[in-house]
Design a protein around this motif. Structure first.
Motif, mmCIF file in Angstrom:
data_model
loop_
_atom_site.group_PDB
_atom_site.id
_atom_site.type_symbol
_atom_site.label_atom_id
_atom_site.label_comp_id
_atom_site.label_asym_id
_atom_site.label_seq_id
_atom_site.Cartn_x
_atom_site.Cartn_y
_atom_site.Cartn_z
ATOM 1 N N LEU A 69 0.821 -1.203 0.000
ATOM 2 C CA LEU A 69 0.000 0.000 0.000
ATOM 3 C C LEU A 69 0.856 1.255 0.000
ATOM 4 N N ILE A 70 1.995 1.174 0.646
ATOM 5 C CA ILE A 70 2.885 2.335 0.711
ATOM 6 C C ILE A 70 3.406 2.710 -0.673
ATOM 7 N N GLU A 71 3.616 1.721 -1.526
ATOM 8 C CA GLU A 71 4.127 2.028 -2.866
ATOM 9 C C GLU A 71 3.190 2.982 -3.598
ATOM 10 N N ASP A 72 1.888 2.787 -3.450
ATOM 11 C CA ASP A 72 0.945 3.685 -4.122
ATOM 12 C C ASP A 72 1.089 5.117 -3.629
ATOM 13 N N CYS A 73 1.302 5.285 -2.323
ATOM 14 C CA CYS A 73 1.513 6.631 -1.767
ATOM 15 C C CYS A 73 2.747 7.266 -2.381
ATOM 16 N N ILE A 74 3.801 6.487 -2.484
ATOM 17 C CA ILE A 74 5.061 6.995 -3.028
ATOM 18 C C ILE A 74 4.905 7.352 -4.504
ATOM 19 N N ILE A 75 4.275 6.468 -5.268
ATOM 20 C CA ILE A 75 4.070 6.732 -6.696
ATOM 21 C C ILE A 75 3.275 8.015 -6.892
ATOM 22 N N MET A 76 2.217 8.203 -6.107
ATOM 23 C CA MET A 76 1.406 9.408 -6.238
ATOM 24 C C MET A 76 2.255 10.659 -6.042
ATOM 25 N N ARG A 77 3.127 10.632 -5.025
ATOM 26 C CA ARG A 77 3.979 11.789 -4.767
ATOM 27 C C ARG A 77 5.052 11.956 -5.837
ATOM 28 N N MET A 78 5.481 10.850 -6.440
ATOM 29 C CA MET A 78 6.409 10.953 -7.566
ATOM 30 C C MET A 78 5.759 11.717 -8.716
ATOM 31 N N THR A 79 4.490 11.425 -8.977
ATOM 32 C CA THR A 79 3.796 12.146 -10.055
ATOM 33 C C THR A 79 3.621 13.620 -9.709
ATOM 34 N N ASP A 80 3.464 13.941 -8.419
ATOM 35 C CA ASP A 80 3.407 15.353 -8.028
ATOM 36 C C ASP A 80 4.698 16.062 -8.415
ATOM 37 N N CYS A 81 5.824 15.386 -8.201
ATOM 38 C CA CYS A 81 7.115 15.959 -8.581
ATOM 39 C C CYS A 81 7.176 16.201 -10.092
ATOM 40 N N MET A 82 6.565 15.317 -10.856
ATOM 41 C CA MET A 82 6.638 15.383 -12.310
ATOM 42 C C MET A 82 5.688 16.418 -12.909
ATOM 43 N N LEU A 83 4.614 16.722 -12.187
ATOM 44 C CA LEU A 83 3.564 17.557 -12.760
ATOM 45 C C LEU A 83 3.483 18.962 -12.181
ATOM 46 N N THR A 84 4.062 19.183 -10.998
ATOM 47 C CA THR A 84 3.969 20.488 -10.370
ATOM 48 C C THR A 84 4.660 21.557 -11.214
ATOM 49 N N VAL A 85 3.996 22.674 -11.373
ATOM 50 C CA VAL A 85 4.513 23.774 -12.186
ATOM 51 C C VAL A 85 5.687 24.447 -11.479
ATOM 52 N N ASP A 86 6.649 24.914 -12.267
ATOM 53 C CA ASP A 86 7.792 25.701 -11.762
ATOM 54 C C ASP A 86 8.751 24.896 -10.896
ATOM 55 N N THR A 87 8.882 23.596 -11.163
ATOM 56 C CA THR A 87 9.962 22.843 -10.522
ATOM 57 C C THR A 87 11.111 22.730 -11.524
ATOM 58 N N ASP A 88 12.121 21.942 -11.168
ATOM 59 C CA ASP A 88 13.294 21.840 -12.024
ATOM 60 C C ASP A 88 13.256 20.631 -12.954
ATOM 61 N N PHE A 89 12.056 20.057 -13.166
ATOM 62 C CA PHE A 89 11.939 18.948 -14.116
ATOM 63 C C PHE A 89 12.055 19.461 -15.548
ATOM 64 N N GLU A 90 12.659 18.643 -16.418
ATOM 65 C CA GLU A 90 12.759 18.974 -17.831
ATOM 66 C C GLU A 90 11.926 17.968 -18.637
ATOM 67 N N GLU A 91 11.872 18.145 -19.957
ATOM 68 C CA GLU A 91 11.116 17.266 -20.856
ATOM 69 C C GLU A 91 9.677 17.104 -20.355
ATOM 70 N N VAL A 92 9.009 18.235 -20.229
ATOM 71 C CA VAL A 92 7.700 18.273 -19.591
ATOM 72 C C VAL A 92 6.672 17.382 -20.290
ATOM 73 N N GLU A 93 6.627 17.417 -21.606
ATOM 74 C CA GLU A 93 5.613 16.641 -22.330
ATOM 75 C C GLU A 93 5.768 15.144 -22.066
ATOM 76 N N LYS A 94 6.986 14.651 -22.149
ATOM 77 C CA LYS A 94 7.244 13.236 -21.880
ATOM 78 C C LYS A 94 6.907 12.900 -20.429
ATOM 79 N N THR A 95 7.259 13.799 -19.526
ATOM 80 C CA THR A 95 7.007 13.582 -18.103
ATOM 81 C C THR A 95 5.521 13.497 -17.818
#
Length: 209
Positions: A69-95
């Motif tokens: 069950l914990i993995e789902d919590c972690i995955i959800m927060r990983m997607t927050d990192c990928m989708l949140t505006v104005d972070t340092d992620f690159e290749e936004v469309e692929k992400t």
């Protein structure tokens, strides 16, 4: 009359949850060592716009909790990192597409998850944003979204039959039932703009649940 019927439906499918206002389901999960602190530290980093560093911490943590069950919590927060505006992620469309796939994987897994309601909200918001649009003329497939919503509610109810005291599960039914459809008529487009702002920008940060 419609309000009356809606109230009857809610009573039929929703039990009184009595979830305390300060209830935090993360504390109820079976973390190892100091992993819960690492999880919370990663969320703090994301709030500080360090999305890549937060993502890498969560990705490493995920390996320890595969198929839990914990993995789902972690995955959800990983997607927050990928989708949140104005972070340092690159290749936004692929992400974006990768994040959507991770969210859909939780919803389509066929087993109960403690983050169904949160993931559904994220999945619906990002699907509408990236695949349908946020103008008042955009297609809004609420019927399809609600079919997924109803499927999740039934999985949660099955979980509650064996775990009747699970406050998180009861609270999830509340959240899924009370989340409104995506509506048209906003000043700048359909109301998914508001949902996206709540989830992935600082615009409504103080107002977000």
């Amino acid at each position: 009359e419609l309000r009356k019927k809606f109230g009857e439906m809610i009573k039929k499918y929703k039990e009184e949850s009595n979830v305390p206002a300060d209830f935090d389901y993360v504390d109820t999960l079976s973390w190892q060592d100091d992993d819960k602190t690492v999880y919370r530290d990663a969320i703090t980093l994301l709030d500080e716009k360090q999305g890549v560093k937060a993502y890498e911490m969560l990705k490493e943590l995920r390996q320890k909790y595969e198929d839990t069950l914990i993995e789902d919590c972690i995955i959800m927060r990983m997607t927050d990192c990928m989708l949140t505006v104005d972070t340092d992620f690159e290749e936004v469309e692929k992400t974006r597409e990768e994040a959507l796939g991770l969210l859909a994987g939780i919803l389509d897994g066929g087993k109960y998850s403690p983050v169904f309601s949160d993931v559904f909200y994220r999945w619906r918001t990002t699907t509408q944003s990236f695949h349908h649009g946020m103008s008042n003329m955009s297609n809004i497939p609420n019927k399809e979204y609600n079919a997924v919503r109803w499927r999740l509610i039934n999985i949660i109810k099955q979980h509650l039959e064996k775990n009747p005291d699970d406050l998180r599960a009861k609270g999830q039914i509340d959240m899924l039932l009370l989340l409104p459809n995506i509506l048209r008529g906003g000043a700048y487009g359909n109301l998914n703009i508001l949902h996206f702002g709540v989830l992935y920008t600082d615009t409504y940060k103080d107002k977000a649940a």
